[in-house]
Design a protein around this motif. Structure first.
Motif, PDB file in Angstrom:
ATOM      1  N   TYR B 228       0.844  -1.203   0.000  1.00 40.76           N
ATOM      2  CA  TYR B 228       0.000   0.000   0.000  1.00 40.76           C
ATOM      3  C   TYR B 228       0.877   1.250   0.000  1.00 40.76           C
ATOM      4  O   TYR B 228       0.637   2.193  -0.749  1.00 40.76           O
ATOM      5  CB  TYR B 228      -0.897  -0.037   1.239  1.00 40.76           C
ATOM      6  CG  TYR B 228      -1.861   1.105   1.371  1.00 40.76           C
ATOM      7  CD1 TYR B 228      -2.940   1.227   0.519  1.00 40.76           C
ATOM      8  CD2 TYR B 228      -1.683   2.057   2.363  1.00 40.76           C
ATOM      9  CE1 TYR B 228      -3.836   2.272   0.647  1.00 40.76           C
ATOM     10  CE2 TYR B 228      -2.574   3.103   2.504  1.00 40.76           C
ATOM     11  CZ  TYR B 228      -3.646   3.214   1.654  1.00 40.76           C
ATOM     12  OH  TYR B 228      -4.527   4.249   1.773  1.00 40.76           O
ATOM     13  N   GLU B 229       1.922   1.211   0.823  1.00 41.71           N
ATOM     14  CA  GLU B 229       2.826   2.373   0.871  1.00 41.71           C
ATOM     15  C   GLU B 229       3.506   2.596  -0.475  1.00 41.71           C
ATOM     16  O   GLU B 229       3.678   3.733  -0.914  1.00 41.71           O
ATOM     17  CB  GLU B 229       3.879   2.172   1.972  1.00 41.71           C
ATOM     18  CG  GLU B 229       3.287   2.335   3.356  1.00 41.71           C
ATOM     19  CD  GLU B 229       4.306   2.172   4.472  1.00 41.71           C
ATOM     20  OE1 GLU B 229       4.028   2.632   5.572  1.00 41.71           O
ATOM     21  OE2 GLU B 229       5.376   1.580   4.227  1.00 41.71           O
ATOM     22  N   SER B 231       2.284   1.912  -3.398  1.00 45.32           N
ATOM     23  CA  SER B 231       1.311   2.547  -4.299  1.00 45.32           C
ATOM     24  C   SER B 231       1.159   4.023  -3.987  1.00 45.32           C
ATOM     25  O   SER B 231       1.104   4.849  -4.895  1.00 45.32           O
ATOM     26  CB  SER B 231      -0.063   1.894  -4.166  1.00 45.32           C
ATOM     27  OG  SER B 231       0.026   0.527  -4.377  1.00 45.32           O
ATOM     28  N   VAL B 232       1.077   4.358  -2.713  1.00 47.26           N
ATOM     29  CA  VAL B 232       0.879   5.764  -2.361  1.00 47.26           C
ATOM     30  C   VAL B 232       2.083   6.592  -2.797  1.00 47.26           C
ATOM     31  O   VAL B 232       1.930   7.653  -3.412  1.00 47.26           O
ATOM     32  CB  VAL B 232       0.620   5.930  -0.847  1.00 47.26           C
ATOM     33  CG1 VAL B 232       0.523   7.401  -0.478  1.00 47.26           C
ATOM     34  CG2 VAL B 232      -0.650   5.214  -0.443  1.00 47.26           C
TER      35      VAL B 232
END
Lengths: 518, 365
Positions: B228-229, B231-232
């Motif tokens: 997730y990190e 992607s962010v």
């Protein structure tokens, strides 16, 4: 008075995918008039103007100039028909002078800058512009840049001028000056089309108003025969109360104290100098200033995203009563200290949210770290997303739609909804209604008011002085990174704030910055 | 007059499409692949006067005719897939790691070095552990060098990782020169120190390893906090800063992972397939992997398809070039044509073309 038709649109239609931006729009523009195109966001104002100025090509319909049907396939064609557009975002070369920018790309015979300059000065003085043709664009203020854009269009012989939200970046004083110039241009026989959604400007400046709603023309009215309420009703399709409610602040205690905050950017320019203020619980503290006066950096510094050079930021914890120092802490450290600080940044899709991620994953931005597992918990964010979609009436096919596909107002509701969901004690919002239509704007004001009533301390950075005066309890005015005054929202006057926004040192600073850049 | 004006109207104009249903997009892509193959067939007739059906036949034969060829296809596909998996997290982070070629090579070189120096001197299980550790760590360091510079001084990672490839090639040449005293420049295969074999084919362990890695990478990117990190950070560094992600840390961590996977590819190539190292061992798969990853939109599961497609083309066209005695560059040409069609078809997914057939003149005028 005899009126000559300058431009006529018949049944213009333009679709983007399944979205109809304009549907059968009819419009007549006369010579020597100022016509406002009024409409909410997404009502198709800009699309319509882009078809006239050659950026888009209509799917169907006809454009007539001087009674002859024409085909405008490119901005070049538009110029041939003497149509010029001044865009919201200026399209100038920074290192060129005004004269160079104005003559850029012109191919009529021999190029003679000296003669061009003479002609530019003539054009400028004819309509009362103040313009130094030798000044370079990077040394100019926003309003000077706009002047260059307008003169550029006039220099090319435009008879029909389209201005897309020209006052969005101007102070009240600069706006007045611009209006004087526009009136002079009208008296000279030019047709001026101005896109705006500020009603009081429409009433002050224009001769006629054409209103668009959801891509369709809903009518044209004479400005002299209408009022704000009627125009709003035409725009929105129903009666809207234009008064922002403002409850009396209750149980105000100091919540956030900022003192002598100073911030220098990478290039060594002072962005904030010696800023001090106190934000109290249960009140909305407005922050007013010309765009780029340090508002963004101020909020970012409080949020722990910028490292200040000096000063202090302290937070008074309402549960323990202790004072917590926030200076120099990262956002994660601030949260770990138990400080419930929420921040709705100006750049929604570039900072507050991730455009390509869906609503659930955007909800997760704030909470994904929770728990020790190496894996994500999507259940709670999913519930939160569904709750926010329902309570804020967000228009979206579902919770797994990427937020970039939502309309501006819905994007903002997602962001504000998420920030409020963490039940903050301090809520900072930057330009929360920029680009939002009237209904969405009022939803946001109401949300902020409810937060205020529940005891949250709100910092509100705004651009529309009417809104700031209507919504905020106190207004902090900053000017080139300095506090120039704090006024009471209840009895503040626009002119007073406008003056504080542009006090003398601001005149000096842009030039200084320019020199430092060199 | 009106007729003349109408003449100037453009013939068509291009309009952005709405979101297209997934199965529709897939259909367009499949059609693009078919169109590319048909175009290749036409080209074969026109230039080499080859019967197009014999051309297709030969391609299919090259890839599938014998069990050995089928296993070989799976093997080359898995090496390609492994390197594609390696570049994917970096790409998702918008860190343009085009140094997979060099990272893989360094991983392979480290494996060979362990085999060369320690082979026969320490117990075999220990040797395997040393090979694995050496491959992963060396490639990780190779990938971390540009990452540190990027995180610290914001250097351009594209150039940096590219240049590191050439350093890796020189390093291999240097080592082989030292190890091979005969001066032939070819390191004899050290087959007896190879990784253990099991299953229906010699290639099976490699294929199995990559299959497991594919699933792990899919889960990592989709369901882990790290993923997730990534992607962010990739979507918006500003958002990452805003929610308090340590961007530098994520860059370093992700590149370490990217390098480690390249190291595994190098390990499989040297320790599990060739038992030797050379400057051409990665055979440009480090660059091909970039394409495989992009075509799959950085989705590890789709990468199974794209890596298969590319491996099939490589094997098939090799056969075409032997069968019809055409220069080997036919492989590159066919691959390029296919890519052109696949990437080109994205245009039709994003936009549609509207032809203007308005009536001349106007009914009201």
């Amino acid at each position: 008075m005899e009126k000559t038709v300058a431009l006529e649109l018949r049944h213009l239609t333009k679709t983007f995918g399944s979205v109809t931006a304009n549907k059968n729009v009819d419009l007549t523009v006369y010579r020597g008039e100022i016509l406002a195109i009024l409409g909410e966001n997404g009502s198709g104002k800009t699309t319509l103007m882009n078809m006239i100025s050659g950026l888009y090509y209509p799917d169907s319909g006809h454009i007539l100039i001087g009674g002859e049907e024409v085909v405008i396939g490119s901005p070049k064609d538009a110029f041939r028909y003497k149509i010029g557009m001044v865009h919201q975002h200026f399209k100038l070369v920074d290192v060129f002078s005004a004269a160079e920018n104005i003559t850029l790309g012109m191919k009529d015979g021999k190029f003679n800058l000296k003669e061009a300059k003479k002609k530019i000065s003539e054009t400028a003085s004819r309509y009362g512009f103040l313009l130094d043709p030798d000044k370079r664009v990077y040394q100019m203020s926003v309003s000077e840049k706009q002047t260059v854009e307008i003169v550029k269009v006039l220099y090319r012989g435009a008879e029909i001028l389209i201005l897309d939200e020209p006052t969005a970046v101007l102070t009240p004083q600069e706006t007045e000056k611009l209006f004087d110039v526009l009136r002079r241009m009208r008296d000279d026989g030019k047709s001026i089309i101005i896109i705006t959604h500020k009603l009081h400007e429409v009433l002050a400046l224009t001769d006629r108003v054409a209103v668009l709603r959801k891509g369709e023309g809903v009518g044209t009215v004479n400005t002299a025969e209408t009022n704000e309420a009627e125009l709003t009703e035409l725009m929105v399709g129903k009666k809207v109360s234009l008064n922002i409610e403002r409850s009396e602040p209750k149980n105000c205690v100091d919540r956030l104290c900022v003192s002598h905050l100073t911030l220098t950017d990478r290039e060594g320019r002072k962005i904030l100098s010696d800023i001090s203020f106190t934000a109290r619980s249960g009140e909305i503290l407005g922050i007013a200033g010309i765009a780029g006066s340090g508002q963004r950096e101020l909020l970012e510094t409080v949020a722990g995203l910028q490292k200040p050079d000096a000063g202090a930021i302290s937070y008074l914890d309402p549960t323990t009563g202790e004072t917590v120092n926030l200076l120099g802490k990262t956002p994660v450290q601030i949260r770990d200290l138990g400080v419930r600080l929420s921040f709705v940044p100006e750049d929604r899709l570039g900072m507050g949210l991730v455009g390509n991620m869906n609503i659930i994953d955007n909800m997760m931005l704030r909470s994904y770290r929770k728990g020790r597992s190496a894996f994500l918990n999507r259940k709670d964010p999913k519930n939160l997303a569904e709750r926010i979609i329902e309570s804020l009436e967000i228009v979206t096919p579902n919770a797994v739609t990427p937020v970039r596909r939502l309309s501006g107002g819905n994007v903002q509701k997602v962001l504000v909804g998420r920030e409020i969901a963490s039940s903050p004690t301090v809520l900072m919002v930057a330009y929360p209604v920029r680009g939002l239509d009237i209904n969405s704007s009022y939803t946001i004001y109401n949300l902020l008011n409810r937060q205020k009533e529940s005891g949250v301390s709100i910092l509100f950075v705004g651009e529309d002085l009417d809104v700031l005066i209507g919504l905020c309890d106190r207004i902090l005015v900053i000017n080139s990174g300095r506090v120039t005054g704090i006024v009471d929202g209840r009895n503040a006057e626009k002119g007073e704030i406008g003056l504080l926004m542009t006090m003398t040192e601001s005149r000096r600073n842009p030039a200084e910055e320019g020199r430092e850049k060199q | 007059m009106k007729a003349k004006e109408s003449k100037r109207e453009p013939l068509f104009h291009i309009v952005r499409r709405d979101h297209m249903p997934t199965w529709n997009r897939m259909l367009i892509r499949v059609l693009a692949v078919l169109a590319a193959l048909i175009f290749c067939g036409i080209l074969m007739v026109a230039i080499f006067h080859i019967d197009p059906f014999r051309f297709y036949r030969s391609m299919l034969d090259g890839a599938f005719k014998t069990p050995r060829r089928r296993w070989y296809l799976l093997q080359s596909m898995s090496i390609l897939l492994c390197i594609s998996l390696a570049v994917t997290p970096a790409f998702k982070m918008r860190f343009w790691n085009i140094g997979a070629e060099g990272q893989t090579m360094v991983g392979g070189l480290a494996t060979a070095a362990v085999m060369f120096y320690l082979g026969g001197k320490i117990p075999t299980p220990l040797l395997f552990v040393a090979m694995i550790a050496a491959a992963i760590l060396s490639a990780m360091i190779w990938a971390l060098i540009p990452a540190v510079f990027k995180a610290r001084w914001n250097t351009n990672e594209t150039l940096f990782t590219l240049m590191m490839n050439y350093v890796a090639i020189q390093l291999v040449t240097f080592c082989i020169g030292n190890w091979v005293k005969s001066g032939s420049g070819i390191l004899a295969p050290m087959s007896k120190y190879g990784l253990p074999k099991f299953g229906p084919s010699d290639y099976f362990p490699n294929i199995l390893t990559v299959a497991v890695l594919t699933v792990l990478m899919f889960v990592y990117l989709r369901y882990s906090k790290h993923g997730y990190e990534i992607s962010v950070v990739g979507e918006s560094e500003n958002t990452a800063r805003y929610i308090g992600i340590n961007v530098k840390k994520v860059i370093l961590r992700t590149m370490a992972l990217s390098g480690a996977l390249c190291g595994i590819a190098g390990l499989l190539l040297v320790g599990g397939t060739n038992y030797t190292v050379s400057t051409s061992i990665v055979d440009n798969q480090g660059f091909t992997a970039i394409m495989v990853s992009w075509l799959a939109k950085f989705n590890p599961i789709f990468m199974i398809l794209t890596s298969f497609l590319v491996a099939f083309l490589q094997a098939g066209t090799k056969q075409v070039s032997t069968d019809f005695r055409i220069n080997e560059s036919i492989s590159d040409i066919v691959t390029a044509i296919l890519l052109f069609f696949i990437i080109g078809c994205e245009f039709f997914i994003q936009y549609k073309i509207l032809f203007n057939h308005r009536q001349k003149g106007s009914e009201q005028a």
